[in-house]
Scaffold this active site. Structure first.
Site, PDB file in Angstrom:
ATOM      1  N   HIS A  43      15.700   1.040   3.325  1.00 35.25           N
ATOM      2  CA  HIS A  43      15.668  -0.343   3.234  1.00 35.25           C
ATOM      3  C   HIS A  43      17.222  -0.928   2.977  1.00 35.25           C
ATOM      4  CE1 HIS A  43      16.728   0.870  -0.864  1.00 35.25           C
ATOM      5  NE2 HIS A  43      16.973  -0.391  -1.237  1.00 35.25           N
TER       6      HIS A  43
HETATM    7  C1  UD1 Z   1      16.894  -4.704  -3.820  1.00 37.37           C
HETATM    8  C2  UD1 Z   1      18.240  -4.442  -4.249  1.00 37.37           C
HETATM    9  C3  UD1 Z   1      18.535  -2.871  -3.855  1.00 37.37           C
HETATM   10  C4  UD1 Z   1      17.419  -2.013  -4.316  1.00 37.37           C
HETATM   11  C5  UD1 Z   1      15.997  -2.459  -3.832  1.00 37.37           C
HETATM   12  C6  UD1 Z   1      14.848  -1.666  -4.229  1.00 37.37           C
HETATM   13  C7  UD1 Z   1      19.859  -6.122  -4.511  1.00 37.37           C
HETATM   14  C8  UD1 Z   1      21.326  -6.585  -3.726  1.00 37.37           C
HETATM   15  N1  UD1 Z   1      19.400  -5.082  -3.937  1.00 37.37           N
HETATM   16  O1  UD1 Z   1      16.808  -4.687  -2.557  1.00 37.37           O
HETATM   17  O2  UD1 Z   1      19.690  -2.485  -4.647  1.00 37.37           O
HETATM   18  O3  UD1 Z   1      17.531  -0.760  -4.073  1.00 37.37           O
HETATM   19  O4  UD1 Z   1      15.955  -3.795  -4.398  1.00 37.37           O
HETATM   20  O5  UD1 Z   1      13.816  -1.947  -3.686  1.00 37.37           O
HETATM   21  O6  UD1 Z   1      19.569  -6.515  -5.569  1.00 37.37           O
HETATM   22  N2  UD1 Z   1      10.645  -8.960  -0.363  1.00 37.37           N
HETATM   23  C9  UD1 Z   1       9.040  -9.152  -0.213  1.00 37.37           C
HETATM   24  N3  UD1 Z   1       8.372  -8.842  -1.357  1.00 37.37           N
HETATM   25  C10 UD1 Z   1       8.991  -8.412  -2.599  1.00 37.37           C
HETATM   26  C11 UD1 Z   1      10.439  -8.330  -2.679  1.00 37.37           C
HETATM   27  C12 UD1 Z   1      11.324  -8.551  -1.533  1.00 37.37           C
HETATM   28  O7  UD1 Z   1       8.428  -9.376   0.701  1.00 37.37           O
HETATM   29  O8  UD1 Z   1       8.359  -8.200  -3.684  1.00 37.37           O
HETATM   30  C13 UD1 Z   1      11.290  -9.053   0.924  1.00 37.37           C
HETATM   31  C14 UD1 Z   1      11.861 -10.529   1.043  1.00 37.37           C
HETATM   32  O9  UD1 Z   1      11.470 -10.700   2.548  1.00 37.37           O
HETATM   33  C15 UD1 Z   1      13.203 -10.289   0.778  1.00 37.37           C
HETATM   34  C16 UD1 Z   1      13.520  -8.867   1.040  1.00 37.37           C
HETATM   35  O10 UD1 Z   1      12.375  -8.120   0.908  1.00 37.37           O
HETATM   36  O11 UD1 Z   1      14.133 -11.297   1.361  1.00 37.37           O
HETATM   37  C17 UD1 Z   1      14.469  -8.253   0.382  1.00 37.37           C
HETATM   38  O12 UD1 Z   1      14.429  -8.378  -0.900  1.00 37.37           O
HETATM   39  P1  UD1 Z   1      15.585  -8.241  -1.875  1.00 37.37           P
HETATM   40  O13 UD1 Z   1      15.288  -8.209  -3.494  1.00 37.37           O
HETATM   41  O14 UD1 Z   1      16.387  -9.368  -1.862  1.00 37.37           O
HETATM   42  O15 UD1 Z   1      16.144  -6.946  -1.812  1.00 37.37           O
HETATM   43  P2  UD1 Z   1      15.809  -5.551  -1.438  1.00 37.37           P
HETATM   44  O16 UD1 Z   1      16.197  -5.204  -0.177  1.00 37.37           O
HETATM   45  O17 UD1 Z   1      14.403  -5.388  -2.104  1.00 37.37           O
END
Ligand code: UD1
Length: 353
Positions: free
Chosen positions: A201
């Protein structure tokens, strides 16, 4: 009477906070739980609360997704009135996600003491958003709870006073130890006999078409020799679809709950990941781990554990996989204080400090 407020937001935070919440509850100290809503899908959030027996959050800020600036700012904006209303004596933040740094910034301005659980880790790679979050959070924290001694060394080198640093061990391993018996009894019917468990990821691996394509091609190449079980993070799923990558020889799954994932880890021939926590969990379990990153903020998983960094080197991934398949996997040991009691040590320190 002390009042401790915890802030969690993303999947790894839930795993880390669970043992601390439990240990503090056992001491009868008042506590409040704030979920920022950074992760919000049922299988990224609610399932973890249920399996880890985390109480319902007292507040859910429902921030959702956004760019780093938008997400961090929105958490700050919504968290400030909550913390002003609750007037805690200390706020505990976990790990290195955007929720961690956002809450720490709010508390620092309000002069509310901050405890950082999983302090001191450094990849020395500022292209990782998490590295920025770690540096800023540690700079602002009053109590720094480290999972490994390299964390203490990093903080001392950065000038953090020694008396603020407490080597307590690894809270993520507390959760693992507690739920391992359940995970081991979990049936995994239909899984191939030999399989690689894959998670991906990191923006550096999944946001570039070229990099993601390269990694998935390497996995496809070895899929004849071992099954590729790949629970896909929503961010990665979006990219695979957008880039139109062929994944038909890989077993793609939805993100899976904590216990089921742990169960797969215990049975995997090898774990291939770019996650931080999974490097630690596989090391504890003695399962070989190949990390698709050039560096790690968790060096004990390489020096003590079963982890090998393969970076972006496709040939190294293939040659390390061959080693593992021919029975020559790296053997590891468990790092000090990864013993299931890190949460108790934090709770005891909070009671006396
Ligand atoms: C975040 C953390 C990362 C951690 C990871 C664990 C930061 C900078 N990054 O990354 O350090 O290792 O979580 O999973 O805080 N999304 C969904 N559903 C959800 C959550 C996210 O669809 O419940 C999608 C959204 O499109 C979002 C993308 O995933 O834009 C990324 O989510 P985000 O929380 O920004 O970062 P992670 O890649 O999950």
């Amino acid at each position: 009477m002390k009042h401790i407020l915890h802030v969690v937001g993303a999947r790894p935070n839930f795993v880390k906070a669970a043992p601390v919440l439990r240990a503090i509850r056992q001491l009868g100290i008042r506590q409040t739980l704030v979920h920022t809503g950074q992760h919000y899908d049922r299988n990224m959030s609610d399932v973890f609360f249920t399996q880890l027996e985390i109480p319902e959050p007292d507040f859910n800020l429902e921030v959702g997704s956004g760019s780093h600036a938008v997400q961090t700012a929105e958490i700050m904006r919504r968290f400030e009135p909550v913390v002003v209303e609750c007037k805690p004596d200390i706020v505990l933040v976990y790990g290195d996600v955007n929720s961690t740094v956002a809450a720490a910034l709010v508390c620092a301005k309000l002069l509310i003491p901050i405890g950082h659980v999983e302090a001191g880790l450094r990849s020395f790679d500022r292209t990782m958003p998490e590295e920025i979050n770690r540096i800023v959070t540690d700079r602002l924290a009053d109590l720094l709870f480290t999972p490994s001694e390299d964390g203490d060394a990093n903080l001392l080198r950065e000038g953090v006073p020694k008396e603020r640093i407490h080597f307590v061990g690894n809270v993520m391993i507390d959760s693992l130890i507690r739920l391992l018996p359940v995970a081991k009894s979990f049936s995994q019917n239909g899984m191939p006999k030999r399989f690689a468990l894959v998670t991906l990821h990191r923006p550096s691996n999944v946001d570039s078409n070229e990099n993601l394509q390269r990694i998935l091609n390497s996995l496809t190449e070895v899929s004849g020799e071992l099954g590729i079980i790949f629970p896909v993070h929503p961010r990665t799923r979006q990219r695979i679809e957008a880039f139109g990558i062929n994944t038909e020889r890989l077993h793609l799954l939805e993100p899976i709950p904590y216990i089921e994932f742990l169960s797969l880890q215990t049975r995997a021939t090898v774990v291939i990941t770019d996650s931080g926590g999974i490097q630690e969990e596989s090391s504890y379990l003695g399962v070989p781990c190949l990390t698709l990153r050039a560096n790690t903020e968790r060096p004990v998983t390489v020096t003590c554990g079963t982890n090998t960094l393969v970076g972006e080197d496709k040939d190294m991934l293939t040659s390390e996989l061959k080693k593992i398949l021919s029975g020559k996997a790296k053997k590891g040991t468990i790092p000090p204080l990864w013993d299931g009691h890190a949460g108790d040590r934090i709770a005891n320190l909070l009671q006396i400090l």
